[in-house]
Write an enzyme that holds these catalytic residues in place. Sequence first.
Site, PDB file in Angstrom:
ATOM      1  N   ALA A 197       0.844  -1.207   0.000  1.00  0.00           N
ATOM      2  CA  ALA A 197       0.000   0.000   0.000  1.00  0.00           C
ATOM      3  C   ALA A 197       0.877   1.254   0.000  1.00  0.00           C
ATOM      4  CB  ALA A 197      -0.906  -0.004   1.224  1.00  0.00           C
ATOM      5  N   TYR A 198       1.874   1.261   0.863  1.00  0.00           N
ATOM      6  CA  TYR A 198       2.755   2.434   1.015  1.00  0.00           C
ATOM      7  C   TYR A 198       3.575   2.679  -0.252  1.00  0.00           C
ATOM      8  CZ  TYR A 198       6.721   5.131   2.918  1.00  0.00           C
ATOM      9  OH  TYR A 198       7.700   6.058   3.148  1.00  0.00           O
ATOM     10  N   VAL A 199       4.237   1.605  -0.698  1.00  0.00           N
ATOM     11  CA  VAL A 199       5.154   1.752  -1.829  1.00  0.00           C
ATOM     12  C   VAL A 199       4.393   2.121  -3.112  1.00  0.00           C
ATOM     13  CG1 VAL A 199       6.587   0.328  -3.343  1.00  0.00           C
ATOM     14  CG2 VAL A 199       7.061   0.385  -0.908  1.00  0.00           C
TER      15      VAL A 199
END
Length: 309
Positions: A197-199
């Site tokens: 999700a972050y990347v």
Amino acid sequence: MRMASRPNALQRLVVDSAGLANRLAMRPLGTAGRSYGAWPLDRALAGRVTLVTGASSGIGEATAHALGQAGGTVALVARSQGKLEEVAAAVAAAGGTATVHPVDLTDLEAIDALCADALARHGHVDILINNAGRSIRRSVAGSTDRFHDYERTMQLNYFAAVRLTLGLLPAMQERRHGHIVNVSTLGVLTRVPRFSAYVASKAALDAFGDSLQAEVLGDDIRVTTIHMPLVRTPMIAPTGAYRGVPAISPGAAAGFLTRAIVERPRRLTPPVGQAMNVADVFVPGVTDWIRHRGFAASQDSRAARGESS
Ligand SMILES: NC(=O)c1ccc[n+]([C@@H]2O[C@H](COP(=O)([O-])OP(=O)(O)OC[C@H]3O[C@@H](n4cnc5c(N)ncnc54)[C@H](OP(=O)(O)O)[C@@H]3O)[C@@H](O)[C@H]2O)c1
């Protein structure tokens, strides 16, 4: 099921490798934090206004201090008004000027109001530092009932930065000068498991910046993407696995930002990230295997298989 806290040999190997990679990541730029004062930062900031998001903590706070020391004018943005006021006082004590803008950047209309307010109070914003962000560490299999993790990372890390850019770009184009600095992560290039999700949200911002740069090059507007390595800030504090892994200080991370402001490079990417990018093109089977071994040794993976150690 409770997992034992002592890592096994394979886990230690993965952590040691991550530590080595991070050391390599930091080395070429490691002097940045110590020597930013030697760069002509004060000249780069003369008559300029910098808007820093996420200025109440970590990298953003350290960057605000560095800009203050160079006599800069900084618009400080985050949710925590009290903390922003403390940072503003420190910027003023260091010789700079700061205004405080308490804004929740997940509220897109509040971002529009922020742009109007910053332009009204300062007349112009020359440098936009999209730094506020959130990270989520969870495997995809562990997220099947957590779609909101993907929404909230995109909301802050991507949509907020895009909305701010859209809000400030017309004034930069009118003045035919500007700089947009996006604080991305080395993880976009290493594409480590458990951070999908972050990347992905940071990768979206990188791609937006690439496209934007081609359009505004003729207006003397530069877009810089910083692929930041691990930094010892409150963001990584909850992740126990990072405790033994080397990380740079917020002050050294601020050095990347000040270097970006002075040199206006297209990207600041540690070589380990570039190497991983190249390896992904030519030997994706090898990079997939390395990532998979790292993931297989992780607690997420072993918990999913019902194992404990
Ligand atoms: N630390 C690392 O290892 C690392 C590595 C690579 C990239 N980065 C990136 O560096 C940037 C800064 O991270 P950091 O490590 O300095 O984290 P941090 O210390 O946790 O700071 C995050 C900042 O974002 C602000 N923020 C969070 N949610 C917000 C919201 N909804 N609206 C407005 N502001 C909000 C926080 O302020 P409030 O809570 O007051 O709102 C805080 O000032 C992030 O984009 C992160 O992804 C960090």
